[in-house]
Design an enzyme around this catalytic site. Structure first.
Site, PDB file in Angstrom:
ATOM      1  N   ALA A 279      49.465  29.149  63.506  1.00 25.30           N
ATOM      2  CA  ALA A 279      48.299  29.896  63.039  1.00 25.30           C
ATOM      3  C   ALA A 279      47.938  31.019  63.990  1.00 25.30           C
ATOM      4  O   ALA A 279      47.120  31.867  63.654  1.00 25.30           O
ATOM      5  CB  ALA A 279      47.107  28.962  62.872  1.00 25.30           C
TER       6      ALA A 279
ATOM      7  N   ARG B  12      51.741  20.638  57.790  1.00 25.83           N
ATOM      8  CA  ARG B  12      52.702  21.729  57.940  1.00 25.83           C
ATOM      9  C   ARG B  12      54.025  21.183  58.463  1.00 25.83           C
ATOM     10  O   ARG B  12      54.059  20.231  59.233  1.00 25.83           O
ATOM     11  CB  ARG B  12      52.143  22.774  58.904  1.00 25.83           C
ATOM     12  CG  ARG B  12      50.847  23.414  58.427  1.00 25.83           C
ATOM     13  CD  ARG B  12      50.124  24.107  59.567  1.00 25.83           C
ATOM     14  NE  ARG B  12      49.663  23.151  60.559  1.00 25.83           N
ATOM     15  CZ  ARG B  12      49.523  23.446  61.852  1.00 25.83           C
ATOM     16  NH1 ARG B  12      49.831  24.640  62.303  1.00 25.83           N
ATOM     17  NH2 ARG B  12      49.088  22.534  62.687  1.00 25.83           N
TER      18      ARG B  12
ATOM     19  N   TRP C 257      44.882   6.522  67.178  1.00 30.64           N
ATOM     20  CA  TRP C 257      46.099   6.532  67.992  1.00 30.64           C
ATOM     21  C   TRP C 257      46.449   5.113  68.438  1.00 30.64           C
ATOM     22  O   TRP C 257      47.613   4.714  68.431  1.00 30.64           O
ATOM     23  CB  TRP C 257      45.903   7.446  69.204  1.00 30.64           C
ATOM     24  CG  TRP C 257      47.114   7.532  70.085  1.00 30.64           C
ATOM     25  CD1 TRP C 257      48.224   8.299  69.891  1.00 30.64           C
ATOM     26  CD2 TRP C 257      47.340   6.806  71.308  1.00 30.64           C
ATOM     27  NE1 TRP C 257      49.131   8.109  70.910  1.00 30.64           N
ATOM     28  CE2 TRP C 257      48.612   7.193  71.798  1.00 30.64           C
ATOM     29  CE3 TRP C 257      46.593   5.884  72.033  1.00 30.64           C
ATOM     30  CZ2 TRP C 257      49.149   6.682  72.977  1.00 30.64           C
ATOM     31  CZ3 TRP C 257      47.125   5.369  73.206  1.00 30.64           C
ATOM     32  CH2 TRP C 257      48.398   5.772  73.672  1.00 30.64           C
TER      33      TRP C 257
ATOM     34  N   LYS D  30      55.399  21.818  73.129  1.00 33.30           N
ATOM     35  CA  LYS D  30      54.417  20.971  72.441  1.00 33.30           C
ATOM     36  C   LYS D  30      55.013  19.670  71.935  1.00 33.30           C
ATOM     37  O   LYS D  30      54.376  18.642  71.906  1.00 33.30           O
ATOM     38  CB  LYS D  30      53.807  21.760  71.281  1.00 33.30           C
ATOM     39  CG  LYS D  30      52.737  20.996  70.506  1.00 33.30           C
ATOM     40  CD  LYS D  30      52.112  21.910  69.457  1.00 33.30           C
ATOM     41  CE  LYS D  30      51.076  21.179  68.624  1.00 33.30           C
ATOM     42  NZ  LYS D  30      51.654  20.181  67.733  1.00 33.30           N
TER      43      LYS D  30
ATOM     44  N   THR E 170      47.373  14.041  64.229  1.00 31.31           N
ATOM     45  CA  THR E 170      47.101  12.623  64.419  1.00 31.31           C
ATOM     46  C   THR E 170      45.800  12.224  63.731  1.00 31.31           C
ATOM     47  O   THR E 170      45.711  11.175  63.080  1.00 31.31           O
ATOM     48  CB  THR E 170      47.041  12.292  65.918  1.00 31.31           C
ATOM     49  OG1 THR E 170      48.176  12.863  66.566  1.00 31.31           O
ATOM     50  CG2 THR E 170      47.024  10.802  66.155  1.00 31.31           C
TER      51      THR E 170
ATOM     52  N   LYS F 215      45.253  17.294  66.025  1.00 28.72           N
ATOM     53  CA  LYS F 215      44.780  17.489  64.650  1.00 28.72           C
ATOM     54  C   LYS F 215      45.647  16.717  63.650  1.00 28.72           C
ATOM     55  O   LYS F 215      45.134  16.111  62.709  1.00 28.72           O
ATOM     56  CB  LYS F 215      44.776  18.982  64.290  1.00 28.72           C
ATOM     57  CG  LYS F 215      43.662  19.780  64.909  1.00 28.72           C
ATOM     58  CD  LYS F 215      43.526  21.147  64.278  1.00 28.72           C
ATOM     59  CE  LYS F 215      44.828  21.883  64.143  1.00 28.72           C
ATOM     60  NZ  LYS F 215      45.512  22.107  65.437  1.00 28.72           N
TER      61      LYS F 215
ATOM     62  N   PHE G   3      40.883   9.477  73.971  1.00 22.94           N
ATOM     63  CA  PHE G   3      42.003   9.147  74.852  1.00 22.94           C
ATOM     64  C   PHE G   3      41.599   7.973  75.741  1.00 22.94           C
ATOM     65  O   PHE G   3      40.411   7.716  75.955  1.00 22.94           O
ATOM     66  CB  PHE G   3      42.393  10.345  75.718  1.00 22.94           C
ATOM     67  CG  PHE G   3      43.012  11.479  74.949  1.00 22.94           C
ATOM     68  CD1 PHE G   3      43.157  11.432  73.567  1.00 22.94           C
ATOM     69  CD2 PHE G   3      43.462  12.615  75.610  1.00 22.94           C
ATOM     70  CE1 PHE G   3      43.734  12.480  72.870  1.00 22.94           C
ATOM     71  CE2 PHE G   3      44.048  13.670  74.918  1.00 22.94           C
ATOM     72  CZ  PHE G   3      44.171  13.603  73.547  1.00 22.94           C
TER      73      PHE G   3
ATOM     74  N   PHE H 256      45.815  25.148  64.984  1.00 22.73           N
ATOM     75  CA  PHE H 256      45.059  25.527  66.180  1.00 22.73           C
ATOM     76  C   PHE H 256      43.549  25.458  65.947  1.00 22.73           C
ATOM     77  O   PHE H 256      43.073  24.641  65.169  1.00 22.73           O
ATOM     78  CB  PHE H 256      45.515  26.886  66.695  1.00 22.73           C
ATOM     79  CG  PHE H 256      46.923  26.881  67.219  1.00 22.73           C
ATOM     80  CD1 PHE H 256      47.319  25.972  68.198  1.00 22.73           C
ATOM     81  CD2 PHE H 256      47.868  27.761  66.735  1.00 22.73           C
ATOM     82  CE1 PHE H 256      48.614  25.955  68.676  1.00 22.73           C
ATOM     83  CE2 PHE H 256      49.177  27.755  67.214  1.00 22.73           C
ATOM     84  CZ  PHE H 256      49.546  26.846  68.185  1.00 22.73           C
TER      85      PHE H 256
END
Length: 858
Positions: A562, A332, A711, A343, A310, A308, A682, A593
């Site tokens: 969250a 955030r 990306w 993560k 990214t 998210k 991806f 999330f």
């Protein structure tokens, strides 16, 4: 030395024994004083040193002697600066005497200085010839002057042979300026002018003050952006995040701030690459229409995260760098928990990042540390107060809480607030009865009903339950308590929801830390600690300004989890950004999330608290996550992906679209907001899988669905998403809330469980039932709900993927974050303190002690 302020101009005058340091100190104060538009230096020439002159802010230099103003004049661009008042006054006198045309000659007599340089520049720009005047000046015997200007105080000889008939002789010093006419035949000078007229230099200085004030007023208005973008040259294969970040040289944060219309006084730099932005910006731009607010949420993620942040960065890079629309990302602040846990960081990834990513992910400007300090100060105050109340009489407590100082006993302002809560109007300690003294000094907290825990910004499972007070000095007053992760603190939620320093102070004061034995809520204000909390948080309330890889602005503030907390960037970051981007700009703010928790809390809590209304939702999906929800095997952090996630599998993709993606789109539609699905592509995704997701997303109710390649390509890879978001934001929106706040607490929880999660019903534990009853009795029934639930499933069961149905949602316990303004149910076995895995991220992180270069950070 005296500094006098009047008509928005300050005059620094010399007094006896005045030093250069004192002048510099006074100048620094005037530079920072928003009431002062101009500063006039009435000082002896010996004190007009280079240090003094360089200290004076150029925008307040109505004398026009500061280096920047002189440089602009010499360069031929004085439009944004000031010209020395004496030089301007001389020019006016010369013009009135007809000496301002090309080819005329003016002799300048006196020492070199700012006025002489300014006069030479001004006259030569008009074609007037300027000469230095000396007794031995032979050239003046041949080329007679149209005017002579005498610079500086004291007598000065002007040989008649220098002057043409009727030439002007102008005497110029700090005391007066007047035109004279020289009669070269008899050598008599006649003063032209009336005695007692105002000093012409002062009048011109005042004109400079007016000019400076007008410029200041223009600066206060909204400024069009002049964003200088940073070029990207994406490589294939894509390097690591940290290599990409280090390969780009960010602009200085001061330059970025200037480009987006921030004033120097609104910025508090923390080094070269980041700065706090002062909240005074909101008042300055209060009349400026807001831009468009776009929320980035996601489908239920795998444990690896679906990008998210990214997508958020890629979208704003596309909007600003490629569609030429003002845009701001509001992210955030990452917690140390995931950074060193599983993560990793939250700066984005690939060619869609916030830079420098090391600074973003490590400490930033210390907001989370401030929250930790404030939260634990409350915890310390609770245990200390319980100990003192248990070991002292009413009289001893009162004498220590309200001590006699120099024979005078008085209440502090925060203690008067406590008295008012008790219904006591007195401000005299001696006037309290014994019963009133007892009510004042005894909070009488029930140890079994304390709701405040300590926090630390580390995943530390062994702090989930601890015993405190085991030292002999605590006299047997031990109790069980625990730690939460720092970002789950109510103070973090307050930071995210406050709309200013005053509002934050009020919210901190009303935080409920527990209940008295008589059933009364005890607040941070009752503890006497709320003022100290505001002091600890006074800098944290300001959002931090950073930039993306392409040089577009980012606010980093508040957050993150969250699942166990509020999980959104701050109201203030969104509001500041909405003013800065302008009416047609875009603010892209991120929720944590899946849409079932981060987005729902954004709408139900943040929108209620702020009045903000989003124009569109970007729902982030990945083929990987859709395959998981379509029946694929489990995905675990640190383990290789199963073949199903690498090889093409249209069946699994279809199942994920028809279950989780469809449900998350439906959740957004519950609130009446259009949805754009962003498929974060991806390298293992196939063309057939990408096309299938985009087609099925439209069938599931999305307004648009586009593949995103940010990306690998940066903003250029999200241009299609940016266009879709622009179109969706222009469409009619019918935002609505999911429930009315006046509903009973249980019904609000049930509404979220059934409509958002898909549960059949809820099941309250006896503890949760009792807690809800207490909160309603205490008057907190009308607060919205902030559910603490796993982010790995729409249900409370992490292993239940897709869109589970037929389950009952268990509510284990219910907390109240009264300062933040919501009720906080904990679902099932949800923990507010994450744990470290067997192999955390910190195994790969290290520092070169020579170069100080960080390795292994993503």
């Amino acid at each position: 030395m005296a500094g006098k302020i009047g008509l928005n101009v300050a005059q620094i005058c010399l007094t006896k024994d005045c030093t250069e340091d004192e002048i510099v100190d006074e100048l620094s104060k005037l530079n920072e004083d928003p009431r002062v538009r101009g500063v006039y230096l009435h000082l002896a020439p010996a004190l007009l040193t280079g240090r003094v002159i360089s200290t004076l802010a150029p925008e307040k230099d109505v004398d026009g002697v500061a280096d920047l103003n002189m440089g602009r004049l010499v360069r031929g661009d004085p439009s944004e600066g000031f010209v020395p008042a004496e030089a301007m006054a001389v020019m006016e006198v010369l013009e009135s005497h007809g000496v301002s045309s090309e080819g005329q000659t003016v002799v300048l007599v006196g020492a070199d200085g700012a006025v002489k340089v300014a006069l030479r520049c001004l006259m030569e720009r008009r074609g007037v010839v300027t000469l230095n005047g000396h007794k031995s000046s032979e050239s003046l015997q041949e080329q007679k002057a149209d005017a002579v200007v005498l610079l500086g105080a004291g007598p000065a000889e002007v040989p008649p042979t220098w002057l043409k008939p009727g030439a002007a002789v102008i005497r110029c010093d700090s005391a007066w300026l007047s035109p004279c006419v020289g009669d070269t035949a008899v050598g008599v000078w006649l003063v032209v002018g009336v005695m007692g007229q105002p000093n012409m230099c002062v009048l011109v200085s005042l004109q400079n003050v007016v000019l400076g004030s007008c410029r200041w007023l223009r600066e206060q208005q909204y400024q069009d952006w002049s964003l200088r973008l940073l070029k990207l040259q994406p490589l294939n294969p894509v390097p690591s995040d940290i290599q990409i970040s280090r390969a780009q040289t960010p602009k200085s944060v001061q330059q970025l701030a200037q480009e987006i219309g921030l004033l120097p006084g609104e910025l508090e730099p923390y080094g070269r690459n980041k700065a706090k932005v002062r909240l005074s910006l909101l008042e300055r731009l209060q009349a400026q229409p807001d831009g468009n607010l776009v929320l980035v949420a996601g489908i239920t993620p795998t444990p690896l995260g679906e990008g998210k942040s990214t997508v958020t960065i890629g979208l704003v890079q596309a909007l600003s760098a490629h569609l030429k629309l003002n845009s701001f990302a509001c992210l955030r602040q990452p917690s140390q928990g995931p950074t060193f846990g599983v993560k990793g960081g939250a700066a984005g990834g690939g060619y869609a990042q916030v830079i420098p990513m090391e600074e973003f992910n490590l400490h930033l400007t210390g907001d989370i540390h401030a929250i930790t300090a404030a939260n634990n100060l409350v915890a310390a105050a609770i245990d200390a107060r319980m100990l003192h109340e248990a070991t002292q009489s009413d009289k001893a407590l009162f004498n220590r809480l309200v001590p006699s100082v120099n024979g005078v006993r008085k209440f502090s302002p925060i203690q008067i607030s406590r008295l008012r809560r008790l219904g006591l109007s007195t401000t005299e300690p001696a006037s309290l009865t014994a019963e009133e003294v007892r009510a004042f000094v005894r909070l009488d907290l029930d140890p079994s009903k304390l709701t405040w825990q300590r926090v630390v910004d580390t995943n530390d499972r062994f702090l989930r339950k601890i015993t405190v007070g085991q030292a002999s000095t605590e006299k047997g007053h031990s109790r069980e308590t625990g730690f939460d992760i720092a970002v789950a603190s109510e103070i973090m939620a307050i930071l995210a929801l406050a709309d200013g320093l005053g509002d934050m102070r009020v919210r901190l004061a009303r935080m409920v830390v527990g209940t008295s034995r008589s059933g009364q809520p005890i607040t941070a204000e009752d503890l006497g600690v709320s003022g100290a909390l505001a002091v600890l948080m006074k800098d944290a309330i300001k959002p931090t300004l950073m930039q993306t890889l392409e040089g577009t602005p980012v606010f980093v503030h508040a957050g993150p989890f969250a699942n166990i907390a509020h999980g959104n960037s701050s109201v203030l970051a969104d509001k500041l950004a909405l003013k800065l981007v302008g009416r047609d700009g875009f603010v892209v703010t991120e929720a944590g999330f899946g849409a079932d928790i981060g987005m729902e809390k954004f709408f139900s809590i943040k929108c209620r608290a702020s009045g903000l209304r989003p124009s569109a939702v970007v729902l982030v999906a990945t083929v990987r996550a859709l395959k998981m929800h379509g029946g694929g095997p489990n995905v675990s952090a640190g383990s290789p992906l199963p073949r199903e996630y690498i090889d093409e599998n249209l069946s699994l993709v279809t199942g994920g679209c028809h279950s989780n993606l469809r449900k998350q789109i439906e959740i957004a539609h519950l609130f009446g907001v259009p949805v754009v699905v962003a498929l974060n592509v991806f390298k293992t995704d196939t063309a057939a899988e990408i096309a299938l997701v985009c087609r099925l997303a439209l069938e599931c109710g999305a307004r648009a669905a586009v593949p995103c390649h940010h990306w690998a390509l940066g903003g250029r890879g999200s241009v299609e998403l940016a266009r879709a978001v622009k179109e969706a934001s222009a469409a009619p929106s019918h935002f609505q809330f999911l429930y009315e706040t006046e509903m009973p607490i249980v019904e609000k929880i049930r509404t979220i469980a059934q409509k958002v999660y898909g549960a059949d019903d809820i099941a309250l534990s006896p503890q949760a039932e009792a807690e809800i009853q207490t909160y309603e009795q205490q008057g907190y029934r009308s607060l919205p709900i902030c559910m603490a639930k796993t982010h790995l499933s729409l249900s409370h069961m992490p292993d239940k993927k897709g869109a589970p149905t037929g389950f009952t949602l268990p509510i284990r316990t219910v907390r109240a974050s009264i300062g933040a303004g919501f009720i906080y149910p904990l679902v099932g076995t949800m923990s507010t303190m994450p744990g470290l895995p067997t192999r955390p991220c910190f195994y790969d992180i290290d520092l070169d002690p020579v170069t100080e270069e960080i390795t292994g950070l993503f």
